[in-house]
Design an enzyme around this catalytic site. Sequence first.
Site, PDB file in Angstrom:
ATOM      1  N   LYS A 280     -34.977  29.839   0.278  1.00 22.14           N
ATOM      2  CA  LYS A 280     -34.350  28.658  -0.310  1.00 22.14           C
ATOM      3  C   LYS A 280     -34.793  28.539  -1.762  1.00 22.14           C
ATOM      4  CE  LYS A 280     -32.416  25.393   0.948  1.00 22.14           C
ATOM      5  NZ  LYS A 280     -32.845  24.301   1.837  1.00 22.14           N
ATOM      6  N   HIS A 281     -33.830  28.430  -2.654  1.00 20.77           N
ATOM      7  CA  HIS A 281     -34.101  28.266  -4.080  1.00 20.77           C
ATOM      8  C   HIS A 281     -35.087  29.303  -4.601  1.00 20.77           C
ATOM      9  CE1 HIS A 281     -31.625  24.727  -4.540  1.00 20.77           C
ATOM     10  NE2 HIS A 281     -32.136  24.266  -3.404  1.00 20.77           N
ATOM     11  N   ASN A 445     -47.060  28.864  -9.415  1.00 18.76           N
ATOM     12  CA  ASN A 445     -48.190  29.299  -8.603  1.00 18.76           C
ATOM     13  C   ASN A 445     -47.828  29.243  -7.130  1.00 18.76           C
ATOM     14  OD1 ASN A 445     -50.120  29.717 -10.718  1.00 18.76           O
ATOM     15  ND2 ASN A 445     -50.515  27.527 -10.787  1.00 18.76           N
ATOM     16  N   HIS A 608     -41.626  34.683 -11.605  1.00 19.86           N
ATOM     17  CA  HIS A 608     -40.824  33.608 -12.201  1.00 19.86           C
ATOM     18  C   HIS A 608     -39.407  34.109 -12.467  1.00 19.86           C
ATOM     19  CE1 HIS A 608     -44.182  30.851 -12.860  1.00 19.86           C
ATOM     20  NE2 HIS A 608     -44.886  31.896 -13.245  1.00 19.86           N
TER      21      HIS A 608
END
Length: 608
Positions: A280-281, A445, A608
């Site tokens: 998810k996301h 993180n 990221h």
Amino acid sequence: MSSQAPIALLSVYDKTGLLPFAKGLKELGFRLLGSGGTAKQIREAGMEIEDVSSITKAPEMLGGRVKTLHPAVHGGILSRDIESDLADLATNKISPITLVVCNLYPFVLQTQKPDCTLAGAIEEIDIGGVTLLRAAAKNHARVSIISSPSDYDVILSEWKENKAISDATKRGLALKAFESTKSYDEAIADYFRKMYASIDSDKDMIAGAGVGYQRLPLRYGANPHQKPAQAFVEQGEMPITILSGSPGYINLLDALNSWALVKELAEAFTPALPAAASFKHVSPAGAAVGIPLDEREAQVFGVADIKDSLTPLASAYARARGADRMSSFGDFIALSHTVDAVTARIINREVSDGVIAPGYDQEALDILQKKKGGKYCVLQMDATYVPPDIETRQVYGISLQQRRNDCKIDESLFQNIVTSNKELTKQAITDLTVATLALKYTQSNSVCYALNGAVIGLGAGQQSRIHCTRLAGDKADNWWLRHHPRVLALPFKKGTKRADKANAIDLFVTGQVFEADPSERAQWESLFDEAPAPLSKEERDSFMAQLKGVACASDAFFPFPDNVHRARKSGVQYLAAPGGSIMDAECIKTADNYGIVFAHTNLRLFHH
């Protein structure tokens, strides 16, 4: 004019600053050559300039399509200061060119006009200009290529001072020219990718028919208003085939990250274990390998009715989906192996956006292609696809590039045990591997707890490490409390939907519903034949004390021992994290006090 004068060839569409620059070059003794409108504008300003045809002895032709494509031009640009090249120039009466000033037809601006046609766009593709840029940039050891008016003053200044352009400036100019042609070619490819996608049939695009299938149309970007959106590869063929549905931008981010995770996860063990992930996301809500489920786990994960028919892949997905059912609602699923009918049936009764796998049994595909009335997104991934070593992304118009994170994660990563207790079991290695690989594809993180080959709690995207550890630990606690006998015996009314059950159980185990306003609590109680009483503190503490042998991994070092204290509260017996904190010794000491096995991986896994 002396034949020994340095030659500057000018062929520009953007004529910003052209006349002052041409005037400056003339004053510095340059012989000017120009093409088409460039020569015309300079000549009309009262300056002497020769047409390119004066050296090619050939007129512009084909309506201006051919102007500078001639040996007299490119021989003068590409010649080196070596004996053989100089002899060729002399034999063919060609003069070397010192400066090339060139910028390109504004393809992007022209094609953005509402009345631009395909034929019109084709005429905006600059051929001679791109060739001039590449030729001069290739030979930048001798030739200076000026592709931007912003560099005119630098050129005039350096030549005035040194009668030459510095090597450093020539290198910078060459790189700028190569970037210019790269961006230009990308814009052209992007235009035709979109244009021909609208011409080709949807069937051909979805099936990947034809030569050079490189593009996937996307429903929209990160948000519905961000249209158009697409995915494409610049080399080879698109490794994804759409079998049903229409993916969006975030769907594909989830699909690609989750596929990478399950592919690595399956290959991390010998023999390979089927792996599954629930995303998810762009972070895993759950990830697991195909370890069989016992009776209680099957009940907790909602597959008790089909436990005896579970395949290893189905077990992996049941565990992945069962890690955090609230977060997995509307997930994107990745499966490492060919999807069988049992796994497809589990997927079919859960709320999710789509699935990616290397293949599907026909019965499984039939089930999935009927989900959501045929709109469910089913993607097939080429299992042999190997991504390039270098990856590039663009943020706010700035391109960032790095080597792809291709580090290998297996049991060798956990050999550096820094605590007194060094008894790392085979199951613990499996769980640390699952947790660490999940972190590799989790927005940082991040901290991950795992047990029995599955993620049971994951804290992602927090600015503070302790917040990651707490969030992941709270999820692990809730996961464990869902195993409580009273939770398994909750008296749901017949016909209560799976999603409503998951939400109600979450409210029950967290205790939030008992602090809610009366209307919310009444709505929750309406799901039961008889409203359950809350778990007492004694019941919680007693049951939590039974959670043992949990593995916990972190994508970067623990900066303080508070992380170790919090992890221990959730039954953590095994830790893995990079070293490097000035508090390493304190963290190790705290782990020793609890008898925890702590491995320093020396591998940071920010994502990221």
